[in-house]
Design a protein around this motif. Structure first.
Motif, short mmCIF file in Angstrom:
data_model
loop_
_atom_site.label_atom_id
_atom_site.label_comp_id
_atom_site.label_asym_id
_atom_site.label_seq_id
_atom_site.Cartn_x
_atom_site.Cartn_y
_atom_site.Cartn_z
N ASN A 38 -0.31 10.47 5.62
CA ASN A 38 -1.66 10.24 5.89
C ASN A 38 -2.50 11.23 4.50
O ASN A 38 -3.35 9.85 4.35
CB ASN A 38 -1.83 12.08 6.42
N THR A 39 -1.58 11.78 3.57
CA THR A 39 -3.46 12.03 2.19
C THR A 39 -2.31 11.88 1.07
O THR A 39 -0.62 11.03 1.31
CB THR A 39 -3.38 13.72 2.82
N SER A 47 -7.08 21.60 -6.56
CA SER A 47 -6.51 20.38 -5.34
C SER A 47 -7.74 19.40 -5.14
O SER A 47 -8.78 19.66 -5.18
CB SER A 47 -6.00 21.15 -4.28
N HIS A 48 -7.12 18.56 -5.69
CA HIS A 48 -8.02 16.83 -5.26
C HIS A 48 -7.31 16.17 -4.30
O HIS A 48 -6.11 15.81 -4.13
CB HIS A 48 -8.29 16.54 -6.40
N LYS A 49 -7.87 15.68 -3.10
CA LYS A 49 -6.65 14.95 -2.40
C LYS A 49 -7.90 14.12 -1.17
O LYS A 49 -9.27 14.39 -1.19
CB LYS A 49 -5.86 15.82 -1.32
N ALA A 50 -7.28 13.23 -0.64
CA ALA A 50 -8.16 12.11 0.30
C ALA A 50 -7.18 11.99 1.06
O ALA A 50 -5.94 11.42 0.93
CB ALA A 50 -8.47 10.72 -0.37
N ALA A 90 2.51 -4.65 6.12
CA ALA A 90 2.18 -4.33 5.01
C ALA A 90 1.06 -3.79 4.92
O ALA A 90 -0.82 -4.15 5.38
CB ALA A 90 2.03 -5.87 4.25
N ILE A 91 0.91 -2.67 3.55
CA ILE A 91 -0.76 -1.82 3.01
C ILE A 91 -1.58 -3.11 2.58
O ILE A 91 -1.09 -4.68 2.23
CB ILE A 91 -1.07 -1.17 2.36
N THR A 92 -2.75 -2.77 4.11
CA THR A 92 -4.16 -4.00 3.54
C THR A 92 -4.63 -3.96 2.17
O THR A 92 -4.41 -2.85 1.33
CB THR A 92 -5.34 -3.61 4.57
N LYS A 93 -5.68 -5.20 1.92
CA LYS A 93 -5.69 -4.79 0.24
C LYS A 93 -7.41 -3.72 0.49
O LYS A 93 -6.82 -3.50 -0.39
CB LYS A 93 -6.89 -6.03 0.15
N SER A 94 -7.96 -3.55 1.22
CA SER A 94 -8.36 -2.27 1.55
C SER A 94 -7.78 -1.02 1.65
O SER A 94 -8.48 0.00 0.63
CB SER A 94 -8.85 -2.27 3.09
N GLY A 95 -7.18 -0.71 2.02
CA GLY A 95 -5.74 0.17 1.94
C GLY A 95 -5.12 0.62 0.32
O GLY A 95 -5.41 1.39 -0.10
N VAL A 96 -5.36 -0.58 -0.47
CA VAL A 96 -4.59 -0.27 -1.34
C VAL A 96 -5.63 -0.48 -2.57
O VAL A 96 -5.11 0.56 -3.33
CB VAL A 96 -3.92 -2.05 -1.97
N LYS A 140 -8.09 1.74 -1.86
CA LYS A 140 -8.64 2.98 -1.61
C LYS A 140 -7.78 3.46 -2.72
O LYS A 140 -8.09 4.67 -3.52
CB LYS A 140 -8.36 3.46 -0.18
N LEU A 141 -6.30 2.95 -2.43
CA LEU A 141 -5.37 4.27 -2.96
C LEU A 141 -5.67 4.45 -4.60
O LEU A 141 -5.18 4.89 -5.29
CB LEU A 141 -3.85 3.23 -3.12
N ILE A 142 -5.75 3.22 -4.94
CA ILE A 142 -5.84 3.12 -6.47
C ILE A 142 -6.75 3.60 -6.89
O ILE A 142 -6.82 4.33 -8.14
CB ILE A 142 -6.31 1.31 -7.00
N ASP A 143 -7.81 4.07 -5.85
CA ASP A 143 -9.25 4.67 -6.59
C ASP A 143 -8.64 5.56 -6.80
O ASP A 143 -9.61 6.55 -7.61
CB ASP A 143 -10.65 3.94 -5.75
N MET A 144 -7.87 6.35 -5.46
CA MET A 144 -8.00 7.15 -5.61
C MET A 144 -6.76 8.10 -6.85
O MET A 144 -6.88 9.08 -7.54
CB MET A 144 -6.91 8.42 -4.20
N VAL A 145 -5.95 7.52 -7.52
CA VAL A 145 -5.13 7.95 -8.29
C VAL A 145 -5.68 7.45 -9.67
O VAL A 145 -5.58 8.27 -10.11
CB VAL A 145 -3.65 6.22 -8.21
#
Length: 318
Positions: free
Chosen positions: A11-12, A31-34, A47-53, A55-60
């Motif tokens: 989820n987060t 705390s920093h979360k999305a 598979a996790i979509t390109k958009s999902g990946v 977003k993950l990279i931006d959050m990391v």
């Protein structure tokens, strides 16, 4: 020392900065979360979509900047079921490492259960005797039981609130869908009950995770702003009375309930079905809510590794 725990969940994605040292409780500092909901950002092949990946990279990447700003000296990055079970999980890990320099450690379901159990044991202490803990995540349900800091039995079931919510389409759940999902949940949990029953009756039954906290608040537990030291409990009778009500509510109506966030409102019914089934099939009247869970278990394990014999001072003698 100041540690940063990067938790890539179903989820987060949550980056928690804590001040910690061996022998003391870790104190949250920032705390920093999305709410990325990676478990829902899947294509037809799982598979996790390109958009999902992306977003993950931006959050990391933003978490790295937070770590620098807050003076973090050590990062503990990990991922759970969303990445573990994605068809392109390995490719996602490689891309995150290449673009951010962060190597996510993927935890198995048993790892999650064992580390969460460690946190619960440290919170409640040895006086709890044989502990039984439940944790509902976005992708899986973890169950662990034992007398020590490592559970005697630990398992992970594919019964996360986010995963199951996909089987309840629509703003108001269809009664037939709810009944079928309830049947499937109970069949899955029932297969695990026997392994735990052999350990005997638990002395203390506990629950962790955002889902259990929200269910407890919804059924009358004190709000989060009362602090972590206040006792909170989820009773089976209280929850059982709410399940049919939740099934008849829209997502917007659920979001108005005490303690329920807008982002989690859609998953609340599936989480309630899992919690109700777990308490019923394990023969529990209720569960005490533990404020510590997987992230704290990760921190405690790291601190334990630092507390080597060479670091310890000799005991004072008469």
């Amino acid at each position: 020392m100041r540690l940063g725990v990067l938790d890539v969940g179903s989820n987060t994605v949550h980056f928690l900065v804590v001040d910690a040292h061996p022998g003391a409780a870790p104190l949250p500092a920032y705390s920093h979360k999305a709410d990325l909901r990676l478990a829902e950002l899947l294509d037809a092949d799982g598979a996790i979509t390109k958009s999902g990946v992306d977003k993950l990279i931006d959050m990391v990447a933003s978490s790295i900047r937070v770590a620098e700003d807050k003076g973090v000296v050590d990062m503990l990055p990990f991922a759970t079921s969303a990445v573990r079970e994605a068809a392109n999980g390995e490719a996602v890990l490689r891309r995150v490492a290449e673009e951010t320099g962060v190597e996510l450690r993927v935890l198995s379901g048993q790892d999650e259960a064992r580390l969460t159990f460690l946190a619960v044991r440290r919170w409640f202490g040895w006086s709890s005797g044989r502990l039984l803990n439940f944790d509902i995540g976005g992708g899986s349900l973890e169950i662990a039981c034992g007398l020590d800091e490592q559970p005697d039995v630990a398992c992970s079931l594919p019964l996360g609130a986010g995963r199951l919510t996909a089987r309840l389409p629509g703003d108001v759940a269809d009664p037939d869908d709810v009944r079928e999902l309830r049947r499937q949940i109970r069949a899955e949990i029932a297969q695990a009950v026997g392994e735990f029953s052999r350990l005997g009756t638990p002395d203390h039954a506990v629950a962790t995770s955002k889902t259990f906290k929200q269910l407890a608040r919804m059924t009358g537990a004190v709000p989060a702003d009362s602090g972590p030291l206040v006792t909170r409990r989820l009773t089976r009778s209280g929850l059982a009375a709410w399940v049919p009500r939740l099934a008849g509510m829209t997502v917007a109506q659920r979001a108005q309930l005490p303690g329920v966030s807008e982002g989690r409102a859609r998953q609340l019914l599936a989480g309630a079905l899992v919690a109700d089934a777990a308490m019923d099939l394990f023969g529990l009247d209720g569960l005490d809510i533990c404020p510590w869970a997987l992230r704290e278990g990760i921190i405690l394990r790291r601190l334990d590794a630092m507390d080597t014999p060479a670091d310890r001072r000799p005991a004072l003698t008469g």
